[in-house]
Motif scaffolding. Structure first.
Motif, PDB file in Angstrom:
ATOM      1  N   SER A  53      -3.949  -2.400  -4.904  1.00 42.19           N
ATOM      2  CA  SER A  53      -3.332  -1.837  -6.142  1.00 42.19           C
ATOM      3  C   SER A  53      -1.918  -2.019  -6.078  1.00 42.19           C
ATOM      4  CB  SER A  53      -3.468  -0.341  -6.068  1.00 42.19           C
ATOM      5  OG  SER A  53      -2.467   0.225  -7.272  1.00 42.19           O
ATOM      6  N   ILE A  54      -1.095  -2.642  -7.051  1.00 41.58           N
ATOM      7  CA  ILE A  54       0.167  -2.511  -6.998  1.00 41.58           C
ATOM      8  C   ILE A  54       1.078  -1.252  -6.857  1.00 41.58           C
ATOM      9  CG2 ILE A  54       0.590  -3.238  -9.593  1.00 41.58           C
ATOM     10  CD1 ILE A  54       2.328  -5.169  -6.714  1.00 41.58           C
ATOM     11  N   TRP A  55       0.370  -0.288  -7.510  1.00 42.46           N
ATOM     12  CA  TRP A  55       0.947   0.800  -7.494  1.00 42.46           C
ATOM     13  C   TRP A  55       0.842   1.800  -6.172  1.00 42.46           C
ATOM     14  CZ3 TRP A  55      -2.258  -1.109 -11.574  1.00 42.46           C
ATOM     15  CH2 TRP A  55      -1.506  -1.402 -12.530  1.00 42.46           C
ATOM     16  N   GLY A  56       0.081   0.985  -5.316  1.00 41.93           N
ATOM     17  CA  GLY A  56       0.125   1.708  -3.905  1.00 41.93           C
ATOM     18  C   GLY A  56      -1.227   2.551  -3.655  1.00 41.93           C
ATOM     19  N   ALA A  74      -1.519   7.308   2.623  1.00 37.48           N
ATOM     20  CA  ALA A  74      -0.976   8.805   2.133  1.00 37.48           C
ATOM     21  C   ALA A  74       0.299   8.608   1.374  1.00 37.48           C
ATOM     22  CB  ALA A  74      -1.157   9.741   3.233  1.00 37.48           C
ATOM     23  N   ILE A  75       1.201   7.604   1.949  1.00 41.18           N
ATOM     24  CA  ILE A  75       2.532   7.510   1.358  1.00 41.18           C
ATOM     25  C   ILE A  75       2.247   6.858  -0.025  1.00 41.18           C
ATOM     26  CG2 ILE A  75       4.522   6.403   1.338  1.00 41.18           C
ATOM     27  CD1 ILE A  75       4.311   6.295   4.461  1.00 41.18           C
ATOM     28  N   GLY A  76       1.530   6.077  -0.177  1.00 41.82           N
ATOM     29  CA  GLY A  76       0.740   5.273  -1.679  1.00 41.82           C
ATOM     30  C   GLY A  76       0.408   6.044  -2.276  1.00 41.82           C
ATOM     31  N   VAL A  96       0.865  -1.151   0.023  1.00 43.38           N
ATOM     32  CA  VAL A  96       0.019  -0.030   0.019  1.00 43.38           C
ATOM     33  C   VAL A  96       0.937   1.231  -0.181  1.00 43.38           C
ATOM     34  CG1 VAL A  96      -1.685   1.312   1.119  1.00 43.38           C
ATOM     35  CG2 VAL A  96      -2.135  -1.122   0.986  1.00 43.38           C
ATOM     36  N   THR A  97       2.049   1.370   0.613  1.00 47.49           N
ATOM     37  CA  THR A  97       2.809   2.514   0.600  1.00 47.49           C
ATOM     38  C   THR A  97       3.483   2.336  -0.595  1.00 47.49           C
ATOM     39  OG1 THR A  97       4.903   1.424   1.455  1.00 47.49           O
ATOM     40  CG2 THR A  97       3.328   2.287   3.045  1.00 47.49           C
TER      41      THR A  97
END
Lengths: 339, 346
Positions: free
Chosen positions: B279-282, B213-215, B82-83
């Motif tokens: 999501s693999i994009w975070g 939020a970081i993701g 997630v990040t």
């Protein structure tokens, strides 16, 4: 900034200079490994075929690592090269067995095409579906390996399947230089020239340094990414064919974990793991070093079981050192601006 | 239309829902996956001969026991994904922890101390990953590919080709056993506690909001006051810690410490997470989705196993499942983006 930027040439520490002259330090390392091993066990170099093995063993890793490096340059990664290599070894060996009428050269070409198709699947998925290459090639790493196990089962390529001429190609050479090393050198020269001198080659670096900017600049990034995976697959296939010519055998496990060796060779050879920088002949030297170390360790009484740990350590060390020197340079540049 | 009628101006667009709750729940990716999970189990019961032999409890307890190592690994790994980072070394950390426990027990160290050593080795591996990612500033993918090889290499180097199998039978019986009369393995109770902790941490605490939020955007998260690097470091240490714990449990469950323990588990954990709609994009996903993803793969494996398909086919299927799930996520994202563009144009 009103101050005049001082243009004093940045002073470099010896360690940094040595590290930046990556190719030179790699040559030194290779020579040290050979020297130390030969002193400990003179047969390493001076027995029947010692020198030949030393020169031909790295050929396989050089070729596969160059393919991997081209993918890494564009800020992608190909984890499936080991599986492609293994599948191609059996594909070609099996072809030689089941269709002995086909000339060996056609077998080899079919093998490369076969491997390129496996790479093409990666390329299609990565380039045109915007899925991270890590995930796709992690998937195909296992999918291709699984296909190999299902297809081959407990079977293996038997030496009598492989024509003597082809095995001779793996053994012999010209003027003491094994054919296999000449093949690897040809691959190195071609892709080195292509990446350093050709427009398309430079575009690959551009994609790796900044993918978004490359798109804005008008580069066809998808098509280029797609092509890099085909190249990587095809070169992994060449690696598999080299394996077959050296060992004249191969089961469903050939090439397991080879992706780590390829990545290690690339990053040791100076390819930035975040893409955009690196030279092909650095990669070739990195591969030569790694392969030589691999054959030296058992001679030095280090069990080959530890080889994977050493590869992992070298990957981590190479990317960490790269990063540390990058940070040092950045700090120095900032200081220079502040003055 | 739900409750907002009567208000002149709705307070926020986000509180407006044009569909009732049950429909929104059904439309979530987790719902589809739960449906698929139920479908796999029901179809297997109906179609696969001997699926419920010798009895249903046996079938489901072995299914869960096979799933448990992956279920452990995916809890912290889901938070890391997630990040926007990734930890590919989890399977190797499991193997390293397993080797540690095995060698410690062989050296005559009490099992409890050995187990603590295994967990600590895992945590240390996590610290190494975390420091390289946050302090040195390397991409997590590159670091954990390196440590994947490194930790596995150490485990293989330490154990060689030997297998350590003499663990106290009453302990291994506990770890491979289930609560009498139910298909629920004892281990699952530990896992449920851990899953609740991670679920609360991700979905109900400021720390968890920071992870999302970081993701979404590291810059935005930084300016919103999220301590980005501290969060990432903590997650990598947690990942190592849990993988170490999973290594201890795995060793005791199978009463076997070998160098290849947990080989390829990173693939199964990542597949479960991506399949679960993360999501693999975070920045997007739910823990429950990842867990259902893990159970789905385990159920699929079990059915194939009973059906007589070998372990190798399962590798193919897991690899293909991973690719298909990210491809579907990619296409779904593409369609929803296009819809949004069309909606904003209209």
């Amino acid at each position: 900034m009103t101050a005049v930027i001082k243009t004093t040439p940045a002073r470099r520490s010896f360690g940094e200079w040595l590290f930046r002259a990556r190719e030179l330090s790699l040559v030194l390392l290779i020579l040290i490994v050979i020297a130390v091993t030969t002193i400990a066990q003179p047969t390493f170099l001076f027995n029947d075929g010692g020198l030949r093995d030393l020169l031909r063993t790295p050929a396989m890793l050089i070729v596969v690592a160059i393919g991997e490096a081209i993918v890494i340059l564009t800020r992608n990664i190909d984890l499936s090269v080991g599986s492609i290599l293994g599948l191609t070894t059996y594909f070609v060996g099996n072809l030689m067995h089941t269709a002995p009428g086909i000339p060996v050269l056609v077998d080899v070409l079919l093998g490369v095409v076969f491997a390129a198709v496996l790479g093409l699947v990666n390329g299609l998925l990565v380039a045109f579906l915007n899925v991270p290459s890590l995930v796709i090639t992690l998937g195909t790493l296992y999918a291709y390996r699984g296909i190999a196990v299902l297809w081959i089962g407990g079977n293996f390529v038997r030496p009598e399947w492989v024509p003597d001429g082809f095995q001779g190609f793996g053994k012999d050479g010209v003027l003491g230089i094994p054919w296999l090393l000449i093949v690897a050198a040809a691959v190195m020269v071609f892709f080195g020239w292509f990446l350093a001198g050709r427009r398309t080659g430079r575009e690959l670096y551009a994609i790796g340094s900044n993918p978004d900017a490359a798109v804005l600049y008008g580069l066809r990034t998808r098509r280029l990414t797609f092509i890099t995976f085909i190249i990587s697959g095809a070169l992994a296939g060449v690696g598999g064919i080299i394996y077959l010519s050296i060992f004249a055998t191969g089961d469903s496990k050939v090439g397991t974990g080879y992706e780590f060796q390829a990545i290690a060779a690339a990053v040791i050879g100076g390819v930035a793991i975040v893409g955009g920088s690196g030279r092909i002949w650095g990669v070739a030297l990195g591969a030569f070093f790694l392969a030589t170390l691999g054959s030296a360790l058992p001679v030095l009484n280090v069990p080959s079981l530890w080889q994977q740990a050493i590869v992992g350590l070298l990957i981590v060390a190479a990317i960490t050192l790269d990063r540390v020197f990058f940070l040092v340079r950045q700090r120095r540049a900032r200081k220079a601006v502040m003055v | 239309m739900t409750a907002t009628t009567g208000q002149a101006a709705p307070p926020s667009r986000y509180l407006l829902h044009d569909k009732p709750l049950w429909r929104r729940l059904l439309l979530r990716p987790e719902a589809a996956l739960i449906l698929a999970l139920v479908l796999v189990v029901v179809l297997s019961i109906v179609l696969v001969p001997h699926y419920l032999r010798p009895n249903a409890n046996y079938t489901f307890s072995t299914l869960l026991l096979n799933a448990i190592p992956i279920l452990f690994l995916l809890l912290p790994l889901m938070l890391i994904i997630v990040t926007g980072d990734i930890d590919l070394s989890v399977g190797s950390v499991l193997g390293l922890s397993s080797a540690t426990v095995g060698l410690a027990v062989q050296a005559g160290i009490p099992l409890l101390v050995a187990a603590v050593m295994g967990v600590l080795v895992g945590a240390m591996a996590g610290v190494i990953n975390g420091v390289l990612v946050t302090v040195v500033g390397l991409p997590s993918l590159a670091v954990t590919i390196g440590t994947l090889a490194l930790f596995r290499g150490i485990a293989v180097g330490l154990l060689g080709t030997t297998a350590i199998t003499d663990f106290p039978p009453e302990i291994t019986k506990f770890f491979s056993g289930s609560i009498p009369g139910t298909p629920i393995p004892w281990q699952l109770l530990f896992w449920i506690v851990l899953a609740i902790v991670f679920g609360v941490l991700l979905h109900l605490t400021p720390f968890g909001r920071g992870i999302f939020a970081i993701g979404r955007s590291i810059e935005t998260a930084t300016f919103s006051g999220v301590n980005v690097n501290r969060t990432r470091l903590i997650l990598f240490v947690l990942s190592g810690l849990v993988a170490g714990l999973a290594g201890v449990f795995f060793t005791l469950q199978y009463s076997n410490a070998i160098g290849s323990n947990g080989n390829g588990f990173e693939l199964r954990a990542v597949t479960a997470i991506v399949l679960g709609g993360v999501s693999i994009w975070g920045g997007r996903g739910t823990l429950i989705g990842a867990i259902v993803g893990g159970l789905f793969i385990a159920a699929l494996n079990k059915s194939l196993q009973v059906f007589g398909v070998g372990d190798d086919a399962i590798y193919v299927i897991t690899g293909v499942a991973l690719i298909v799930s990210v491809v579907i996520a990619s296409i779904a994202g593409f369609i929803s983006r296009r819809r949004k563009v069309q909606a904003s144009v209209a």
